[in-house]
Write a protein that holds these residues in place. Structure first.
Motif, PDB file in Angstrom:
ATOM      1  N   THR A 272      37.477 -16.766  13.993  1.00 41.97           N
ATOM      2  CA  THR A 272      38.040 -16.514  12.674  1.00 41.97           C
ATOM      3  C   THR A 272      39.405 -15.833  12.862  1.00 41.97           C
ATOM      4  O   THR A 272      39.881 -15.669  13.979  1.00 41.97           O
ATOM      5  CB  THR A 272      37.098 -15.627  11.852  1.00 41.97           C
ATOM      6  N   LEU A 273      40.017 -15.424  11.770  1.00 40.76           N
ATOM      7  CA  LEU A 273      41.377 -14.898  11.831  1.00 40.76           C
ATOM      8  C   LEU A 273      41.513 -13.658  12.716  1.00 40.76           C
ATOM      9  O   LEU A 273      42.567 -13.428  13.307  1.00 40.76           O
ATOM     10  CB  LEU A 273      41.868 -14.562  10.416  1.00 40.76           C
ATOM     11  N   SER A 274      40.472 -12.868  12.833  1.00 41.23           N
ATOM     12  CA  SER A 274      40.574 -11.659  13.650  1.00 41.23           C
ATOM     13  C   SER A 274      40.878 -11.991  15.104  1.00 41.23           C
ATOM     14  O   SER A 274      41.460 -11.178  15.830  1.00 41.23           O
ATOM     15  CB  SER A 274      39.284 -10.839  13.556  1.00 41.23           C
ATOM     16  N   TYR A 275      40.494 -13.194  15.538  1.00 44.27           N
ATOM     17  CA  TYR A 275      40.744 -13.570  16.931  1.00 44.27           C
ATOM     18  C   TYR A 275      42.228 -13.855  17.183  1.00 44.27           C
ATOM     19  O   TYR A 275      42.668 -13.816  18.332  1.00 44.27           O
ATOM     20  CB  TYR A 275      39.904 -14.795  17.308  1.00 44.27           C
ATOM     21  N   LEU A 276      42.972 -14.139  16.138  1.00 40.97           N
ATOM     22  CA  LEU A 276      44.412 -14.316  16.306  1.00 40.97           C
ATOM     23  C   LEU A 276      45.039 -13.012  16.798  1.00 40.97           C
ATOM     24  O   LEU A 276      45.900 -13.016  17.686  1.00 40.97           O
ATOM     25  CB  LEU A 276      45.045 -14.751  14.982  1.00 40.97           C
ATOM     26  N   LEU A 277      44.576 -11.906  16.259  1.00 41.05           N
ATOM     27  CA  LEU A 277      45.088 -10.601  16.689  1.00 41.05           C
ATOM     28  C   LEU A 277      44.621 -10.262  18.096  1.00 41.05           C
ATOM     29  O   LEU A 277      45.423  -9.888  18.957  1.00 41.05           O
ATOM     30  CB  LEU A 277      44.630  -9.513  15.709  1.00 41.05           C
ATOM     31  N   THR A 278      43.313 -10.392  18.360  1.00 37.30           N
ATOM     32  CA  THR A 278      42.801 -10.006  19.679  1.00 37.30           C
ATOM     33  C   THR A 278      43.331 -10.923  20.779  1.00 37.30           C
ATOM     34  O   THR A 278      43.593 -10.464  21.899  1.00 37.30           O
ATOM     35  CB  THR A 278      41.266  -9.993  19.679  1.00 37.30           C
ATOM     36  N   ASP A 279      43.508 -12.197  20.478  1.00 38.11           N
ATOM     37  CA  ASP A 279      44.122 -13.086  21.469  1.00 38.11           C
ATOM     38  C   ASP A 279      45.536 -12.632  21.809  1.00 38.11           C
ATOM     39  O   ASP A 279      45.946 -12.653  22.977  1.00 38.11           O
ATOM     40  CB  ASP A 279      44.170 -14.526  20.945  1.00 38.11           C
ATOM     41  N   LEU A 335      42.494 -24.995  12.450  1.00 37.32           N
ATOM     42  CA  LEU A 335      41.111 -25.261  12.846  1.00 37.32           C
ATOM     43  C   LEU A 335      40.625 -24.226  13.852  1.00 37.32           C
ATOM     44  O   LEU A 335      39.484 -23.756  13.777  1.00 37.32           O
ATOM     45  CB  LEU A 335      41.014 -26.667  13.437  1.00 37.32           C
ATOM     46  N   SER A 336      41.490 -23.844  14.780  1.00 38.14           N
ATOM     47  CA  SER A 336      41.093 -22.897  15.819  1.00 38.14           C
ATOM     48  C   SER A 336      40.765 -21.525  15.246  1.00 38.14           C
ATOM     49  O   SER A 336      39.820 -20.866  15.700  1.00 38.14           O
ATOM     50  CB  SER A 336      42.216 -22.763  16.853  1.00 38.14           C
ATOM     51  N   TYR A 337      41.522 -21.059  14.257  1.00 36.83           N
ATOM     52  CA  TYR A 337      41.342 -19.698  13.766  1.00 36.83           C
ATOM     53  C   TYR A 337      40.682 -19.605  12.389  1.00 36.83           C
ATOM     54  O   TYR A 337      40.350 -18.496  11.953  1.00 36.83           O
ATOM     55  CB  TYR A 337      42.690 -18.979  13.741  1.00 36.83           C
ATOM     56  N   LEU A 338      40.486 -20.725  11.738  1.00 38.19           N
ATOM     57  CA  LEU A 338      39.813 -20.699  10.434  1.00 38.19           C
ATOM     58  C   LEU A 338      38.513 -21.497  10.435  1.00 38.19           C
ATOM     59  O   LEU A 338      37.737 -21.426   9.486  1.00 38.19           O
ATOM     60  CB  LEU A 338      40.737 -21.260   9.339  1.00 38.19           C
ATOM     61  N   GLY A 339      38.284 -22.270  11.509  1.00 33.20           N
ATOM     62  CA  GLY A 339      37.119 -23.154  11.536  1.00 33.20           C
ATOM     63  C   GLY A 339      35.793 -22.442  11.511  1.00 33.20           C
ATOM     64  O   GLY A 339      34.781 -23.030  11.124  1.00 33.20           O
ATOM     65  N   GLY A 340      35.762 -21.171  11.898  1.00 35.29           N
ATOM     66  CA  GLY A 340      34.503 -20.444  11.896  1.00 35.29           C
ATOM     67  C   GLY A 340      34.009 -20.060  10.521  1.00 35.29           C
ATOM     68  O   GLY A 340      32.889 -19.545  10.393  1.00 35.29           O
ATOM     69  N   TYR A 341      34.789 -20.339   9.486  1.00 35.28           N
ATOM     70  CA  TYR A 341      34.408 -19.912   8.137  1.00 35.28           C
ATOM     71  C   TYR A 341      33.527 -20.921   7.400  1.00 35.28           C
ATOM     72  O   TYR A 341      32.896 -20.567   6.407  1.00 35.28           O
ATOM     73  CB  TYR A 341      35.656 -19.638   7.297  1.00 35.28           C
ATOM     74  N   THR A 342      33.505 -22.179   7.828  1.00 34.14           N
ATOM     75  CA  THR A 342      32.727 -23.186   7.103  1.00 34.14           C
ATOM     76  C   THR A 342      31.697 -23.823   8.019  1.00 34.14           C
ATOM     77  O   THR A 342      31.915 -23.967   9.227  1.00 34.14           O
ATOM     78  CB  THR A 342      33.639 -24.296   6.535  1.00 34.14           C
ATOM     79  N   LYS A 343      30.596 -24.225   7.455  1.00 36.49           N
ATOM     80  CA  LYS A 343      29.502 -24.792   8.239  1.00 36.49           C
ATOM     81  C   LYS A 343      29.905 -26.103   8.890  1.00 36.49           C
ATOM     82  O   LYS A 343      29.539 -26.382  10.035  1.00 36.49           O
ATOM     83  CB  LYS A 343      28.281 -25.012   7.345  1.00 36.49           C
TER      84      LYS A 343
END
Length: 639
Positions: A272-279, A335-343
């Motif tokens: 999700t978006l939080s991984y953009l920061l941690t990456d 898709l990489s940073y928002l794809g975790g939000y939808t089934k």
């Protein structure tokens, strides 16, 4: 030598240097002793995929089909459909190489080596197809190499066994380049190349469709009015060739899916978006979502910044490369940073698309960096601009250097001397030793384990019935390289047949005590093989008896004799696509093997699906069985 001669020498030496760098890194991270070996590389998922190619190749030799019913794993399960959709390209290559006489392990390893060796050529070729000059194309090849080995996620892809998706990450760049070249005036050779590349890319990994479909449609629609009739035909022929190239495996998989229970596949890579920061700051947030390596994104960030610069330059020039790259990079980034939000997007493991995103971004970045290196003069920048560049380099170079060095543990090691004890003269640890992080693993592919054959010998010597194996990689190898029937293996199998594995539901073996005996009887388990402590099972003296300790593994036999018959009696032998029952007794044979819609019985008998409590797939029932009968995979689907 004049300035022109120096430039000519550098032009020759630079690509040679890139290739030398790539070969050196390839054979460091993929040691020759692991590659040129009769046994397969076995790092993590590699052993799963090796088992798939071996069994699919055996099925093809036996029947001409590319899938099989494998009764020796998970009480009978399909091999070559659904789970191995990402391994089809390697299966074809494996079949071809083994028919030439190569040992199975060596054939598999050589295909992995081919995937590695193609990286810089794909980067250079894709850049040239998109119209980049030779200098920029060489920079693209270098960026592909640096990202392949030093970006943590790309390295994780081919290290952990996602080698097919790693391969299509650079094949997508070549395929898009061919499409771009065709609609801009490429000849018949380009058309043939596009058809071949598109078909090969989708066979290697079908999820490449998600990368290619948007930019390819955009390129075609934008150019459609001005295309000659034969170019329209070439584009549609490439699409037809891609569909045709999948007909050898896709229909069976599609036909199979409604017949079995498909489990959810969204286990990993759900960012999700939080991984953009941690990456961005090299912090590992969750190894299940981004891979079990420490985060290292220095080269990725350089490429992303360069890609933005390249896209801006193309936009200002109204360059026709802006549209396909803006579209594909924007889509893959989202898709990489928002794809975790939808089934729906979770099912395609969205973070895996970071791999093609980084390599595709390297193309506009290469152009931007090459132009910057030749056009930006520090004198022209003035003191402020030159100072800013110097500060940026001072910040970037150490991080890039640390990123590179971190991949060579333990080859690069800096030992620290202990502090001397002031009173006794003896060394003692540094006071802050406890704050040190654990040493990282060696990020190199591993040669086959010499521990496994002695374990297999012990299992053969002591076991009857099936062996329940906790160590999933060992279980996959036992089911592939031996005749031992196994319950175990890859825990995330997306078919209901995987429910036969106790460790799928209870990773530590802690099944409710009252259910264990029934479970052992249901699946005809005669042995338990464990390495990690499994007290909930190992302490059950009423169920298990220790018979061997070999290579740090403990082998138990069950106190109760296992039987493949829930009803009836007889002797069972099993092999790929067949079960043979001899000396059958009783009015009904209820066999503890999983049902499959294509199974048939001969002579003069029928096989039916039997409901079994606790098993969603069901077992095999043969009413009024003859004394000797065979259940075989007919490859004929029910009408």
């Amino acid at each position: 030598m004049g300035g022109r001669g120096v430039k000519r020498s550098l032009f020759v030496l630079f690509p040679v240097g890139v290739l030398a760098l790539h070969l050196g890194l390839t054979f460091y991270f993929m040691p020759p002793r692991a590659v040129f070996n009769r046994e397969p590389i076995f790092t993590i998922d590699h052993i799963l995929h090796y088992g798939q190619v071996v069994k699919v190749a055996a099925a093809h030799r036996q029947s001409g089909h590319f899938w099989a019913y494998d009764p020796s794993l998970l009480a009978g399960q399909p091999e070559g459909v659904v789970l191995d959709a990402d391994n089809k390209g390697v299966e074809l290559g494996f079949i071809a190489l083994t028919r030439l006489g190569l040992p199975a392990g060596l054939a598999f390893n050589l295909l992995l080596l081919l995937i590695q060796l193609a990286v810089p050529f794909a980067g250079y070729g894709a850049a040239r197809l998109f119209g980049l000059g030779r200098r920029a194309a060489c920079v693209a090849a270098l960026l592909f190499v640096l990202l392949w080995f030093f970006d943590f996620f790309l390295h994780w892809c081919w290290y952990c066994g996602m080698y097919s998706y790693a391969a299509v990450s650079y094949l997508c760049a070549v395929t898009l380049g061919l499409m771009y070249r065709l609609v801009r005036g490429g000849g018949p050779g380009t058309a043939v190349g596009l058809a071949a590349a598109l078909a090969a890319t989708l066979v290697v990994h079908p999820l490449a469709f998600l990368v290619l479909v948007g930019p390819m449609i955009a390129l075609y629609v934008r150019a459609a009015r001005g295309l000659a009739a034969w170019r329209h035909g070439a584009v549609w022929a490439a699409a037809a060739a891609t569909i045709g190239a999948s007909l050898w495996w896709l229909p069976a998989t599609l036909r199979f899916m409604p017949q079995v229970e498909i489990r959810e596949t969204g286990y990993y890579l759900q960012t999700t978006l939080s991984y953009l920061l941690t990456d961005s700051v090299d912090v590992l947030q969750d190894a299940y979502e981004t891979g079990a390596f420490g985060v290292r994104t220095a080269f990725r960030l350089v490429v992303f910044v360069g890609a933005v610069g390249g896209l801006i330059a193309w936009r200002r020039r109204r360059d026709d490369r802006f549209l396909p790259f803006a579209l594909v990079l924007g889509w893959l980034f989202a898709l990489s940073y928002l794809g975790g939000y939808t089934k729906l997007t979770r099912q395609v493991q969205p973070y895996r698309h970071m791999a093609p995103l980084t390599l595709l971004a390297a193309l506009p970045a290469a152009l931007f960096l090459a132009e910057a290196a030749t056009t930006v003069k520090l004198r022209a920048l003035g003191r402020v601009g030159a100072g800013a560049v110097a500060v940026l380099l001072a910040l970037a170079v150490p991080r890039l250097a640390i990123t590179v060095l971190s991949w060579f543990h333990p080859s690069v090691h800096f030992p620290a001397r202990p502090l001397p004890d002031e009173h006794h003269g003896q060394p003692k640890p540094w006071p802050f030793t406890g704050l040190r992080q654990p040493p990282p693993p060696a990020y190199r592919l591993q040669a086959f384990s010499a521990e496994w054959p002695p374990v297999a010998a012990a299992v053969k010597a002591h076991c009857r019935g099936r062996v329940l194996v906790r160590e999933w990689m060992l279980a996959e190898w036992l089911s592939t390289a031996t005749e031992v029937p196994v319950i175990g293996g890859f825990l995330e199998r997306n078919l209901g047949h995987g429910d036969a594995n106790l460790f799928t539901r209870y990773p530590d073996g802690a099944m409710p005590p009252g259910e264990v005996a029934d479970y052992l009887e249901r699946y005809a388990i005669g042995c338990l093989l464990v390495s990690a402590p499994t007290p909930r099972l190992e302490l059950r003296a009423d169920l298990f008896r220790l018979v061997a300790s070999v290579e740090n593994r403990r082998l138990y036999v069950t106190v109760r004799e296992p039987s493949y018959f829930a009803k009836g009696d007889g002797r069972v032998s099993q092999g790929l696509n067949r079960l043979v029952v001899e000396s059958a007794a009783g009015d009904e044979a209820l066999l503890r093997f999983h049902w499959l819609p294509t199974l048939r019985c001969r002579p003069g008998c029928t096989v039916e699906r039997a409901e079994v409590p606790g098993d969603r797939v069901g077992f095999l029932r043969v009413p009024r069985p003859p004394r000797r009968f065979e259940i075989y995979n007919s490859y004929e689907w029910p009408k």
